[in-house]
Scaffold this motif. Structure first.
Motif, mmCIF file in Angstrom:
data_model
loop_
_atom_site.group_PDB
_atom_site.id
_atom_site.type_symbol
_atom_site.label_atom_id
_atom_site.label_comp_id
_atom_site.label_asym_id
_atom_site.label_seq_id
_atom_site.Cartn_x
_atom_site.Cartn_y
_atom_site.Cartn_z
ATOM 1 N N THR A 97 0.932 -1.187 -0.185
ATOM 2 C CA THR A 97 -0.197 -0.116 -0.061
ATOM 3 C C THR A 97 0.893 1.279 0.011
ATOM 4 O OG1 THR A 97 -1.911 -1.053 1.168
ATOM 5 C CG2 THR A 97 -1.780 1.393 1.192
ATOM 6 N N LYS A 100 -3.589 13.171 6.583
ATOM 7 C CA LYS A 100 -4.533 12.665 5.850
ATOM 8 C C LYS A 100 -3.700 11.016 5.464
ATOM 9 C CE LYS A 100 -5.702 12.376 1.041
ATOM 10 N NZ LYS A 100 -5.204 12.832 -0.408
ATOM 11 N N LEU A 101 -2.457 10.770 5.154
ATOM 12 C CA LEU A 101 -1.769 9.734 4.823
ATOM 13 C C LEU A 101 -2.066 8.807 6.176
ATOM 14 C CD1 LEU A 101 1.104 10.645 3.152
ATOM 15 C CD2 LEU A 101 -0.429 9.375 2.282
ATOM 16 N N LYS A 130 -4.292 8.559 8.417
ATOM 17 C CA LYS A 130 -5.845 7.981 8.347
ATOM 18 C C LYS A 130 -5.868 6.930 7.388
ATOM 19 C CE LYS A 130 -7.926 12.134 10.320
ATOM 20 N NZ LYS A 130 -8.893 13.338 10.049
ATOM 21 N N GLU A 131 -5.545 7.214 5.930
ATOM 22 C CA GLU A 131 -5.405 6.305 4.886
ATOM 23 C C GLU A 131 -4.824 4.848 5.475
ATOM 24 O OE1 GLU A 131 -4.313 8.086 1.374
ATOM 25 O OE2 GLU A 131 -5.546 9.325 1.663
#
Length: 177
Positions: free
Chosen positions: A100, A122-123, A125-126
């Protein structure tokens, strides 16, 4: 953490980190040297990270690229991952967290004047990091490294940060594929 425990932890981290350059020389030319280094730094014997994702931001090519990922749940089962190239390489190719991270590509943070803190959040959370932290450092050719990570347990963050920040420059000696 008591002063004695803090000094002991610093000594442990120093031993862990000092072992890396020798191992890097032994793996010179390896296409995935960054995975070896990240696995070493994230191990319980070193910084004890539950997850870590390493990215390189290259403004010249307008690209932020995922390079290597580590998840404790997918960690290589053998204590010394440096010893068996083929098995470790195969393991990392099938590790979903690593895949990923490596598949991630975005526009350069530097070139596009984005806020690194917002991107790191953001990353995180992803990638499913619950208590994320991150470090950014300069690399050669005006690139920057970004490590988003999560500690496995409550350690003395001051000691970890002191040693982790300096250790991240080792990635500058690894090829990026």
């Amino acid at each position: 953490m008591s002063k004695k425990n803090k000094e002991q932890r610093k000594s442990e981290l120093s031993r862990c980190i000092c072992n890396i350059p020798k191992q890097m020389i032994n793996k010179h030319g390896s296409h995935n040297l960054t995975e070896y280094v990240l696995h070493h730094l994230a191990a319980p014997e070193c910084f004890n990270l539950s997850k870590a994702a390493y990215f390189v931001d290259n403004p010249d090519f307008d690209k932020l690229k995922g390079v290597a990922g580590y998840s404790r749940t997918e960690a290589y089962p053998d204590q010394n991952h440096w010893d068996d190239n083929k098995t470790f390489d195969n393991h990392m190719q099938t590790a979903s967290f690593n895949k990923t991270v490596r598949a991630f590509e975005n526009a350069s943070v530097q070139r596009n004047n984005h806020k690194i803190d917002e991107l790191a959040e953001k990353l995180s959370k992803e990638l499913g990091l619950e208590k994320p932290d991150h470090h950014v450092w300069k690399m050669k050719h005006d690139n920057h490294g970004l490590l988003i990570f999560e500690l496995s347990d409550e350690q003395d963050r001051e000691v970890v940060d002191e040693f982790l920040k300096d250790s991240l420059y080792l990635f500058g000696f690894c090829p990026v594929f």
